[in-house]
Structure formats: structure tokens, C-alpha cells
Design an enzyme around this catalytic site. Structure first.
Site, short mmCIF file in Angstrom:
data_model
loop_
_atom_site.label_atom_id
_atom_site.label_comp_id
_atom_site.label_asym_id
_atom_site.label_seq_id
_atom_site.Cartn_x
_atom_site.Cartn_y
_atom_site.Cartn_z
N GLN A 1 0.93 -1.17 0.07
CA GLN A 1 0.04 -0.09 -0.08
C GLN A 1 1.00 1.29 -0.19
OE1 GLN A 1 -1.82 0.79 3.75
NE2 GLN A 1 -3.46 2.14 2.95
N GLY A 2 0.82 1.82 -1.01
CA GLY A 2 1.77 3.18 -1.11
C GLY A 2 0.85 4.57 -0.93
N SER B 1 0.85 6.61 2.54
CA SER B 1 1.90 7.62 3.11
C SER B 1 2.82 7.96 2.76
CB SER B 1 2.05 7.05 4.82
OG SER B 1 0.84 6.43 5.19
N GLU C 1 -13.88 -1.16 6.26
CA GLU C 1 -13.36 -2.20 7.35
C GLU C 1 -14.00 -2.03 8.62
OE1 GLU C 1 -10.31 -4.00 6.45
OE2 GLU C 1 -9.76 -3.33 8.35
N SER D 1 -4.96 6.97 13.65
CA SER D 1 -4.38 7.00 14.83
C SER D 1 -5.46 7.20 15.64
CB SER D 1 -3.33 7.99 14.92
OG SER D 1 -3.95 9.33 15.14
N GLU E 1 -5.82 9.51 18.15
CA GLU E 1 -6.21 10.75 18.17
C GLU E 1 -7.15 11.20 17.07
OE1 GLU E 1 -2.87 9.74 18.48
OE2 GLU E 1 -2.84 9.79 20.48
C1 LIG Z 1 4.20 -0.25 11.40
C2 LIG Z 1 3.62 0.67 10.27
C3 LIG Z 1 3.03 0.29 9.14
C4 LIG Z 1 2.55 0.93 8.30
N1 LIG Z 1 2.13 0.38 7.06
C5 LIG Z 1 1.70 1.44 6.02
C6 LIG Z 1 1.28 0.89 4.67
O1 LIG Z 1 1.81 -0.21 4.51
N2 LIG Z 1 1.02 1.79 3.80
C7 LIG Z 1 0.91 3.34 3.88
O2 LIG Z 1 0.64 4.04 3.09
N3 LIG Z 1 1.16 3.61 5.36
C8 LIG Z 1 1.58 2.74 6.29
N4 LIG Z 1 1.63 3.29 7.81
C9 LIG Z 1 1.73 4.78 7.76
C10 LIG Z 1 0.66 4.96 8.77
O3 LIG Z 1 -0.74 5.10 7.95
C11 LIG Z 1 0.96 6.40 9.28
O4 LIG Z 1 1.71 6.34 10.16
C12 LIG Z 1 -0.13 7.16 10.20
O5 LIG Z 1 -1.11 7.88 9.03
C13 LIG Z 1 0.32 8.37 10.93
O6 LIG Z 1 0.66 8.99 10.05
P1 LIG Z 1 2.39 9.80 10.75
O7 LIG Z 1 3.18 8.57 10.90
O8 LIG Z 1 2.82 10.53 9.54
O9 LIG Z 1 2.13 10.56 11.91
P2 LIG Z 1 1.40 11.98 12.18
O10 LIG Z 1 0.18 12.05 11.21
O11 LIG Z 1 2.70 13.16 11.88
O12 LIG Z 1 1.01 12.02 13.52
C14 LIG Z 1 1.84 12.30 14.53
C15 LIG Z 1 0.88 12.39 15.90
O13 LIG Z 1 0.17 13.51 15.77
C16 LIG Z 1 -1.18 13.18 15.84
N5 LIG Z 1 -2.08 13.87 15.16
C17 LIG Z 1 -1.95 14.05 13.78
N6 LIG Z 1 -3.18 14.85 13.44
C18 LIG Z 1 -3.76 15.04 14.30
C19 LIG Z 1 -4.90 15.90 14.60
N7 LIG Z 1 -5.51 16.55 13.93
N8 LIG Z 1 -5.34 16.16 15.85
C20 LIG Z 1 -4.59 15.48 17.03
N9 LIG Z 1 -3.89 14.74 16.94
C21 LIG Z 1 -3.14 14.55 15.56
C22 LIG Z 1 -1.14 11.48 15.68
O14 LIG Z 1 -2.35 10.88 16.13
C23 LIG Z 1 0.10 11.22 16.17
O15 LIG Z 1 0.23 11.09 17.44
C24 LIG Z 1 2.23 2.34 8.55
C25 LIG Z 1 2.83 2.93 9.66
C26 LIG Z 1 3.19 2.10 10.78
C27 LIG Z 1 3.70 2.79 12.04
#
Ligand SMILES: Cc1cc2nc3c(=O)[nH]c(=O)nc-3n(C[C@H](O)[C@H](O)[C@H](O)COP(=O)(O)OP(=O)(O)OC[C@H]3O[C@@H](n4cnc5c(N)ncnc54)[C@H](O)[C@@H]3O)c2cc1C
Lengths: 399, 379
Positions: free
Chosen positions: A126-127, A129, A245, A384, A386
């Protein structure tokens, strides 16, 4: 209201359970049970076993190669897999790209892809993020520029789970940078991972494993035939996918299995004259978790009944609880296992398979701390905690 | 009552902080971990030069005469840096055992070697089924000629592979969990009959399984069988030190998290501007302050001559710090999102060290139970 499943549903559960018991390879079962993760080979082997039975895509309609089950059967099936330490069907293929293709794809795409998804001949990743687009997915920047029969793709994806195992990717890319809203200029495309210009860089996670990757695109020429649905409508398809889902996302079966294992291992952990299971402080925590899990299970069943009985056109408000609470219970379980393993949380695995070094402490101990570390992910990905709370506040409570 | 650092203590803090800043960074730490011992021997020499190895010894033994507060100051900085060296096993546990359980001649001789940087110690005490029961000692010590011959298996010996001398607990009499009958011995790890299985730990350190088969050991002190009191004193000092280390690591983890959410943008603004994250960061601060207070409490009580009061304070501290480090550590990863999950960012390394500290010298439940059995905390 009726709590009991019907006789047919109970018979179905039995059938599923005995199928798993008879067909799940022992080593795969052991690895899932111990929380060690399965190799690509194990996963593909299991998918082929399920596909041969017609069960590898529990949610798909029969016309696309699914078993055509009712929502309740789908639920029972997933719960049995989880409870009996069987891997769930490869999620990117079966829960994510498959339904998008059979709902929005053209006939040729359906014919080409669906069978190959079912037995994992194609392994999709899945591409979505990107470094700058996590919770705020719509701000993604990877761009695809039309050039005749191709899109030329440039940019970067990250956190791509098992990109190293995948031979295909489905991705969201920006096809119209001038669209009035950033959600509007995004397209959903699929392409093979061996196209020139794609580079996969593994990212080591805090549990020591490699399950996520960065994927770079440098002038990658993706055939236009890989566009699913309409250009610039990709955001709608992604949203459809997430709304889809609602069955199994709480992972009730997996947490039930974890709690059973927690009790077994605690009973094998000597403390003084007895075992950890004789410690009322520990037992209290286990039983509290069981109560919460039961509450989650009943909530899951309410959502399920809404889908089964009333068609579930609009998401049931309680469905937003499923991911939030389900992920927190999974994390609680990994912490209870830390309580169980105690000081033997400390050693790292002494060498893995084929190593002559004796294991330090019980032979299951080295997977416990990595499991606790790794499961921090479940409240981060897939929306997440949040973000989930934000949805409840806005969409349900109207705040 | 005075919770302020004295002028000298402040100087010590500044010195250690500066040293750690100069010598420890995320990348350099990664390099140190790959050294054969699991840390850079040059840092150990520098500790000797800076007087950090003299710190816990009395002036008449050539030391500086530092107490629990000085240990806290150093351990906090080590926690901030995620230091890798066996300072705790040498200068906290080892020094405590030498102070309370060795003859004057033994203490003076070893203190000199330790202070000069030539002797690192590891405490080979835990055994397989002991869990957190300090009195669980099955390893046997039998008199043989002038000395003792030791046989048994020790587990989870932190820095066991790097130690120049092992301090080994063994039984001269009594049954496996008896309070009486335990003695402490000095063992040369290269002596015949010692075998070590060295391995990495989840939090980036090294530990060893130690097998003893008829190994010559030098009895520490002159009262064999009275070792448990010495061990309990050392364990309480270790708990106070671990609490301080955890506080240092928590403080750094909070700083890293606050910096991150100030700078990370989603939805067109810094994520630190979302109240949902502000409240979580505030809760992390609350946990840090509670833990800090309890680490101070423990370090001021760790050498209390009354073993009951001392152990109550240390149990209470370890229980509170255990709760706080979990709440703070888990949130620090959560607030980092995906990057919190990677080895490439430092936050995960702090989380892992904190999670393991929670399981050293008794976890939250263990200490709550101990306190409960002791009648709770007096008003
Ligand atoms: C192990 C793992 C596997 C994954 N696999 C995939 C995959 O296969 N394909 C893919 O596309 N993605 C994948 N992801 C990505 C995942 O979807 C993102 O990590 C997720 O969307 C959160 O984005 P971020 O990591 O950039 O964190 P951020 O969005 O930067 O969040 C950082 C913190 O800020 C909080 N936050 C953000 N916005 C708000 C808001 N508006 N209000 C309050 N709090 C907020 C978040 O909850 C978090 O605590 C994976 C992630 C992990 C950890």
C-alpha cells in the site's frame, strides 16, 4: 434481541475451526502464536490453501471468487482465524485493493487482477503515506504526469509495509496539482514493483524487525492501464476502502487468543512456591482486560447486527469504537506479556533459527519485548487514536 | 528540608552533563554499541579521569565520598545520554557491596583499582527461577583448601562480559530462598570453571549468562552467611540509581517529543497546536515530575541505616517510576507517529531503555506487593 448464533452459524464455526486445525501448517501456527510474524513463503502457502478452498477472500462476493458469505459468517471466519493462530488473508490484496478493483475497476482489470490476488500470485503493498502526508494523507505530493500511454511518477512513499515482499503496489498519486481542493487531484493507480526507477529502502523498527520501507520513484513509467476508476477520483476510492473495514477490525479473536496465552504462560512462570497466576494483582489485571474485551466483542456484534439485519448502509456510530478500543486492548495484552516474562524481557534473541546458542530464559521470552515495542504501531496506523477521537468528536458528537 | 543541590553538587551535574553532551550523540552511541565490550573503553578511562569512579568511595579509600544524591545526579545524566558503560554495576552496586560487605583490606585494594579505571565490576546474582526474589540463591559455595569453590548458574548478569571481576552470590548454608546462609565472592571471570554466554539486550546493552563449575572464589568480608543484608542494601541503591536513570531518560524523551510536535506539520499546522496532543504532552510532564520527586526521595533514603524504611522508600519509588515511565514512554512514541517506530530516531531507544528499567530489580506489581506486606507507607 438474541445473543445466540443460529444452529447453521454454529455449524459453520465448527467447520472453519476444523479446517484450520487440519490445514494450517504447524510452523506457521507456532510463529503466529508466539507473535513472531510469518515469512512471505508461509503467508503465500497459507493463502494458496485458503484459495483452494475458496476461502481466501471472506468478504468478496461469489462472482469475484469470494465465498459469498453473510456478514456474520465473515465475522465468524475471521474470529476463528485469529483465535486459532492462523494468519488472516493478506490484507493489502484482500481487504484493500481487491474491493476497490471489483467496485471501481474495469472488466479487464477485474479479470486480470482478482484471481491473482486470491492466491497471492500478486502480493500488493500500500503506497499511501509519505514523509509529509501521514494523518493528513490528502497532502500527498508524489506526482504522476500523463505522457501518452503512461504516467511518469516521481516522489516518495514511506512506511510501506512489506514492500520488500511485494511485486505490485497500489498507490495514491497527485494527477492534478491545480485542483481546487487537495482531495480532488488524486488518482488511484496500480503497477508492478520491478518497473525501472523504483527503489525500496528498508526501515528497521524498534522491535528490531524490518516490516516497513521507504519507496522512491524516479521517472517511473506506469502504464495508464493501471489507473483504477476515474482519474482524480482516487480519494473517494481510498475513503470507500476505509469505510469498508468494519468487520474484524477490533481483532477480538486475536485478543482472546492472546489472553489465553497470557494465562498459560503466567501459569508456567514460577513465583515463590507457586506461579504468577497465583498473584491476585496480576489476575486482577487479566480479568479487567477480559471484561473490556467482552464489552468490545458485544459492541462488535452490535455493529455486525446492524450490517446483517439492517443492511448497514450508514456506518453504525459504535463502529468508531472498534478500532480505538481494539487497538488499545491489543497493546494492553502485549504489556501483560511483559508482566509475565518479567526480567527475561531483557535479552535479545541470541541468534534465531539455526543458531546453536541456547535461548536465555524460556524459549518464548525473546519475542515478548519486541512484541510490546512493535504493537505501539496499532494506535498509530489505520487512523491513529487521536484521529479516531477527532472523528467521534466531529462526526458523532457534532463538536 | 532542602531539595536544592549544593554548589558542589551543581558543579558535578554541570560537569557530567557537559561530558555526556560532548561524548554522546545518537550516532556516536550507535558506534560505541558495536565495540566488542558494548561501549567505548576510552569513555571508561575518561570517567576515571573525571573522578566519576572515585565518587562513591570514602575519602580514606582514595574516593570522593559521594552519597545517594551524587549517584542520582550522575545516573540522571547517564539516562539522558543512554550511557552504555557499567557505571551502575561498578560504582553503585559494586561500591555498595564493598562498603558494607568487604574487609577493609579488600575494599581498599579494590577501590584503588576501580578508581584508576582498571577494574569494572558486574553483579552475578540473579538465577533462573528467582524472578524478583533477591533471596533466591541456589548457587553453592563449598570450602576448598584456603578458599571456596562455587558451582551454579547466574542469569541476566548485566555487563558480565565486560567485567574485570564478578561479584557472585552463593550459598554456604540453608535452603534456596532462606535469608540466612548467603555469602558474596569475588570471582575472576577468566578463572577456570567460569563460562560466559554474552548477548545483546533489547535496550542496547550487553549481559551474560554465567556458568560456574567449581570456580575458585574469594570470600568478601569475614561473615559468610550474612550476605543477604548486604545484597538488599545494594539492591535498594540500585533501585534509586535506576529511578534516577529513568528520570533522565524520561526528561530527554519529553524534550524530544515536545520538539517534534512543535516542528512536525500536518493539516497545515504544527501538530503541537492540537489540544489533544498538548494535553498528552502535559500529562507526560506530570508523570516526569512525579517520577523526579520519587527518584529524589529514593536517593535520599537509599542509605538509610534502617533497612525497613529504606526498602519502603525504594519500593515506593520504583513503583511510581514504573508507572510514570510507561505512561510517558508509550505516549512519546504515539506522539511521534510512524517515526517513533523506527530505530533511526532516538525516541524509540529511550522508550526501550525505559521499558527494560521497569523490569529490573522488581516491577511495579512486585514493589506494590512488598509495600503492601510491609503495611504500606507510614503517614
Ligand atoms: C508499522 C507501520 C506500518 C504502516 N504501514 C503502512 C502501509 O503499508 N502503507 C501506508 O501507506 N502507510 C503505512 N503506515 C503509515 C501510517 O498510516 C501513518 O503512520 C499514520 O497515518 C500516521 O501518520 P504519521 O506517521 O505521519 O504521523 P503524524 O500524522 O505526523 O502524527 C503524529 C502524531 O500526531 C497526531 N495527530 C495528527 N493529526 C492530528 C490531529 N488533527 N489532531 C490530533 N492529533 C493529531 C497523531 O495521532 C500522532 O500521535 C504504517 C505505519 C506504521 C507505524
Amino acid at each position: 434481541m438474541e445473543l445466540e448464533f443460529t444452529a447453521e452459524e454454529k455449524a459453520f464455526r465448527k467447520e472453519v475451526r476444523s479446517f484450520i486445525q487440519e490445514n494450517l501448517p504447524a510452523e506457521t501456527r507456532q510463529r503466529v502464536k508466539e507473535g513472531r510474524g510469518t515469512s512471505r513463503e508461509m503467508m503465500v502457502e497459507w493463502m494458496k490453501i485458503l484459495a483452494a478452498k475458496g476461502w481466501s477472500a471472506p468478504r468478496w462476493p461469489a462472482e469475484y471468487g469470494g465465498p459469498g458469505w453473510t456478514p456474520i459468517q465473515q465475522y465468524i471466519f475471521l474470529e476463528e482465524l485469529q483465535f486459532n493462530h492462523a494468519p488472516e488473508p493478506q490484507g493489502f490484496n484482500i481487504s484493500m485493493v481487491g474491493p476497490v478493483i471489483y467496485t471501481f475497476g474495469n472488466e479487464e482489470q477485474k479479470k486480470h487482477f482478482l484471481p491473482k490476488l486470491l492466491d497471492c500470485e500478486y502480493w500488493f503493498c500500500q503506497g499511501f503515506s509519505e514523509p509529509g502526508a501521514g494523518s493528513d494523507l490528502a497532502s500527498l505530493k508524489t506526482k504522476a504526469v500523463r505522457d501518452g500511454d503512461h504516467y511518469i511518477v516521481n516522489g516518495q512513499k514511506t512506511w510501506t509495509t512489506f514492500a520488500q515482499h511485494a511485486n505490485w503496489m497500489f498507490a495514491l498519486v497527485r494527477t492534478d496539482p491545480d485542483a481546487p481542493k487537495k482531495q480532488m487531484g488524486i488518482s488511484y493507480i496500480v503497477f508492478p514493483m520491478d518497473l525501472p526507477g523504483i527503489t525500496v529502502r528498508p526501515i528497521q523498527t524498534i522491535d528490531g524487525g524490518v516490516e516497513v520501507n521507504e519507496v522512491f520513484f524516479d521517472d517511473v513509467r506506469v502504464p495508464v492501464s493501471g489507473l483504477i476508476g476515474e482519474e482524480n477520483k482516487g480519494w473517494d476510492y481510498a475513503k470507500f476502502l476505509l469505510g469498508n473495514e468494519r468487520i474484524g477490525i477490533a481483532r477480538v479473536g486475536a485478543s482472546k487468543a492472546k489472553i489465553q496465552r497470557i494465562k498459560e504462560l503466567a501459569a508456567s512462570m514460577p513465583v515463590g512456591e507457586g506461579s504468577l497466576m497465583d498473584d491476585p494483582r496480576f489476575r486482577q489485571k487479566v480479568v479487567e482486560t477480559e471484561v473490556k474485551l467482552k464489552a468490545l466483542e458485544m459492541t462488535q456484534l452490535r455493529v455486525l447486527s446492524d450490517i446483517a439485519v439492517r443492511g448497514g448502509k450508514k456506518p453504525h456510530p459504535a463502529s468508531s469504537v472498534l478500532k480505538l478500543v481494539g487497538s488499545e486492548i491489543q497493546q494492553t495484552c502485549t504489556h501483560l506479556l511483559m508482566d509475565v516474562v518479567g526480567p527475561y524481557a531483557m535479552p535479545k534473541s541470541t541468534g534465531g533459527e539455526g543458531s546453536n546458542e541456547p535461548s536465555v530464559g524460556p524459549d518464548w521470552a525473546d519475542a515478548i519485548a519486541p512484541g510490546y515495542f512493535n504493537y505501539r504501531k496499532v494506535t498509530i496506523y489505520g487512523g491513529s487514536s487521536e484521529v479516531q477521537r477527532g472523528i467521534i468528536a466531529k462526526a458523532i458528537l457534532g463538536l | 528540608m532542602d531539595f536544592e543541590l549544593s554548589e558542589e553538587q551543581q558543579l558535578l551535574k554541570d560537569m557530567v552533563a557537559r561530558f555526556m553532551q560532548d561524548r554522546y550523540g545518537f550516532e556516536t552511541r550507535g558506534k560505541y554499541m558495536k565495540e566488542p565490550l558494548g561501549f567505548d573503553p576510552a569513555i571508561w578511562e575518561a570517567y576515571a579521569e573525571q573522578g566519576l569512579l572515585a565518587l562513591p568511595f570514602a575519602e580514606e579509600d582514595g574516593g570522593i565520598g559521594g552519597g545517594g544524591v551524587e549517584v542520582m545526579i550522575v545516573m540522571e545524566q547517564m539516562g539522558r545520554a543512554l550511557a552504555l558503560e557499567p557505571w551502575m554495576s561498578t560504582a553503585v552496586i559494586g561500591a555498595s557491596i564493598l562498603r558494607n560487605g568487604a574487609t577493609d583490606a579488600q575494599r581498599q585494594a579494590l577501590a584503588e583499582e576501580i578508581i584508576g579505571g582498571a577494574c569494572k565490576l558486574a553483579f552475578a546474582h540473579s538465577e533462573g527461577p528467582a524472578r524478583y526474589d533477591l533471596a533466591h540463591v541456589a548457587t553453592k559455595a563449598e570450602t576448598s583448601g584456603e578458599g571456596y569453590s562455587l558451582t551454579g548458574d547466574k542469569t541476566l548478569v548485566l555487563w558480565g562480559g565486560a567485567a574485570d571481576k564478578l561479584i557472585v552470590s552463593a550459598r554456604v548454608s540453608g535452603g534456596v530462598r532462606d535469608e540466612e546462609g548467603v555469602a558474596l565472592f569475588l570471582v575472576d571471570p577468566s578463572a577456570s570453571g567460569v563460562s560466559l554466554q554474552v548477548y545483546d539486550t533489547q535496550d542496547g546493552l550487553k549481559a551474560a549468562e554465567v556458568k560456574l563449575e567449581g570456580v575458585q572464589g574469594e570470600l568478601l568480608g569475614d561473615a559468610p552467611g550474612k550476605g543477604m543484608a548486604v545484597i538488599r542494601q545494594a539492591a535498594d541503591e540500585a533501585i534509586a540509581a535506576l529511578c534516577a536513570e529513568a528520570v533522565g531518560a524520561m526528561e530527554k524523551a519529553l524534550e524530544l517529543t515536545v520538539d517534534y510536535i512543535k516542528q512536525r506539520e500536518q493539516f497545515g499546522r504544527a501538530i503541537g497546536s492540537f489540544q489533544g496532543l498538548q494535553f498528552q504532552a502535559s500529562d507526560m510532564f506530570v508523570e516526569l515530575e512525579l517520577a523526579k520527586s520519587m527518584a529524589m526521595y529514593a536517593s535520599m533514603c537509599a542509605r538509610d541505616p534502617d533497612p525497613v524504611e529504606r526498602s519502603r522508600a525504594c519500593s515506593a519509588a520504583k513503583a511510581q517510576v514504573g508507572r510514570s515511565l510507561k505512561a510517558l514512554g508509550e505516549r512519546s512514541i504515539q506522539l511521534h507517529g510512524g517515526v517513533g517506530m523506527t530505530m533511526e530516531y532516538s525516541i524509540g531507544h529511550y522508550f526501550k531503555r525505559l521499558s527494560i528499567i521497569d523490569r529490573m530489580f522488581g516491577d511495579v506489581d512486585h514493589h506494590l506487593q512488598k509495600l503492601d506486606e510491609a503495611g504500606g507507607l507510614a503517614a
